[in-house]
Design a protein around this motif. Structure first.
Motif, PDB file in Angstrom:
ATOM      1  N   GLY A 130       0.469  -1.302  -0.268  1.00  0.00           N
ATOM      2  CA  GLY A 130      -0.044  -0.176  -0.142  1.00  0.00           C
ATOM      3  C   GLY A 130       0.921   1.278  -0.065  1.00  0.00           C
ATOM      4  N   GLN A 154      -4.039  -0.775  -1.790  1.00  0.00           N
ATOM      5  CA  GLN A 154      -4.414   0.131  -1.261  1.00  0.00           C
ATOM      6  C   GLN A 154      -3.509   1.736  -1.738  1.00  0.00           C
ATOM      7  OE1 GLN A 154      -4.251  -1.602   1.030  1.00  0.00           O
ATOM      8  NE2 GLN A 154      -2.512  -0.409   2.756  1.00  0.00           N
ATOM      9  N   ASP A 155      -4.281   2.874  -2.528  1.00  0.00           N
ATOM     10  CA  ASP A 155      -3.384   4.141  -2.334  1.00  0.00           C
ATOM     11  C   ASP A 155      -2.061   3.653  -3.390  1.00  0.00           C
ATOM     12  OD1 ASP A 155      -4.825   5.403  -0.586  1.00  0.00           O
ATOM     13  OD2 ASP A 155      -3.900   4.539   0.801  1.00  0.00           O
ATOM     14  N   GLU A 180      -8.726  -3.941   2.126  1.00  0.00           N
ATOM     15  CA  GLU A 180      -8.902  -2.777   1.793  1.00  0.00           C
ATOM     16  C   GLU A 180      -9.473  -2.287   0.566  1.00  0.00           C
ATOM     17  OE1 GLU A 180      -9.159  -0.545   4.200  1.00  0.00           O
ATOM     18  OE2 GLU A 180      -8.117  -1.795   5.317  1.00  0.00           O
ATOM     19  N   LYS A 181     -10.662  -3.030   0.019  1.00  0.00           N
ATOM     20  CA  LYS A 181     -10.965  -3.122  -1.404  1.00  0.00           C
ATOM     21  C   LYS A 181     -11.988  -2.236  -2.146  1.00  0.00           C
ATOM     22  CE  LYS A 181     -12.704  -8.174  -1.352  1.00  0.00           C
ATOM     23  NZ  LYS A 181     -11.782  -8.702   0.575  1.00  0.00           N
ATOM     24  N   LEU A 183     -10.166   0.560  -0.991  1.00  0.00           N
ATOM     25  CA  LEU A 183      -9.301   1.692  -1.688  1.00  0.00           C
ATOM     26  C   LEU A 183      -8.012   1.420  -2.750  1.00  0.00           C
ATOM     27  CD1 LEU A 183      -8.101   2.386   1.964  1.00  0.00           C
ATOM     28  CD2 LEU A 183      -9.784   3.648   1.001  1.00  0.00           C
ATOM     29  N   LEU A 184      -8.851   0.159  -3.418  1.00  0.00           N
ATOM     30  CA  LEU A 184      -8.325   0.413  -4.534  1.00  0.00           C
ATOM     31  C   LEU A 184      -9.023   1.331  -5.582  1.00  0.00           C
ATOM     32  CD1 LEU A 184      -7.363  -1.986  -3.049  1.00  0.00           C
ATOM     33  CD2 LEU A 184      -7.409  -3.520  -5.250  1.00  0.00           C
TER      34      LEU A 184
END
Length: 259
Positions: A130, A154-155, A180-181, A183-184
């Motif tokens: 991430g 993510q990010d 953290e799906k 945030l993809l």
């Protein structure tokens, strides 16, 4: 007196424990854990105990992981490099880490990762990538991790074009492993900015699949192209010769008629 020295020295050597490797001055060691966080380090310390199982290297200034950076730490199970300035990981940087279970590379400057880099990590269960600068990810990178159970992506500035299709396929088949799906998100193109990658469907990549060519197609084009060019030259030459021959015959017949 001399006869007694050898047995006494041997007993003392057996009773005294073997000296342990010194803890690096910039780290705090409480075996088997070593904490080198927030020490201004620019490279991985070398003088670490081979019995180290947990190594914290976060919040430093490490930019490159060279070949065999952790080769002397065969028992390492957790490695944290979050919040560094990593831009490059050599393809042989992680050799010898067959027992590693958790790797944190978040909050760095990584743009490219190769499958060869992760091949030694046959036991890795958690990988955090991430908050880097990844626009795409080769499918071989994740396929090289057979024991992977938790993945963080993510990010990152994901480029949602046809190049992201392999990653989307992997994510679609391994939804339970992705953390953290929500945030993809796509960053490029602007039209899809902040669009969730996991929200794409098969129809979104239909054009990519229809226009994709196999290596056999490229080989066929490379063979047919030059042959067609050569044949067209011969054809044009042949037709030009016929035209010239035809005009010469007409000229001769006209000359014979004139007398």
């Amino acid at each position: 007196m001399g006869c007694w020295r050898s047995p006494v020295l041997a007993v003392l050597l057996l009773l005294c424990p073997a000296p342990c490797p010194a803890c690096p001055a910039a780290c705090r060691c409480s075996p088997p854990e070593v904490d080198c966080s927030e020490r201004g380090l620019r490279e991985v310390p070398w003088s670490l105990s081979p019995n180290t199982s947990t190594l914290w290297l976060g919040y430093n200034f490490i930019t490159v992981l060279g070949p065999r950076s952790f080769a002397l730490l065969p028992r390492l199970r957790l490695l944290s490099l979050l919040h560094n300035r990593l831009e490059l990981i050599h393809s042989q940087a992680l050799l010898g880490l067959g027992l590693l279970q958790e790797l944190d590379l978040s909050h760095n400057h990584l743009t490219v990762l190769t499958p060869e880099t992760f091949l030694p990590l046959s036991s890795l269960a958690t990988l955090n990538l991430g908050s880097n600068r990844l626009g795409e990810l080769e499918p071989g990178v994740l396929d090289a991790l057979p024991q992977l159970r938790a993945l963080f992506l993510q990010d990152n500035p994901w480029v949602c074009s046809c190049s992201i299709l392999p990653l989307w396929r992997w994510l679609s088949h391994n939804r339970g492993k992705v953390r953290e799906k929500s945030l993809l998100l796509c960053r490029v193109p602007e039209l899809l900015s902040n669009y969730p990658i996991m929200a794409f469907g098969d129809e979104s990549f239909r054009q990519c699949q229809d226009t994709s060519l196999s290596p056999q197609h490229y080989i066929t084009f490379f063979i047919i192209g030059p042959i067609s060019f050569i044949l067209s030259i011969f054809f044009c030459t042949f037709m030009g010769s016929l035209v010239v021959f035809y005009h010469s015959l007409r000229r001769e017949s006209h000359c014979w008629r004139r007398p």
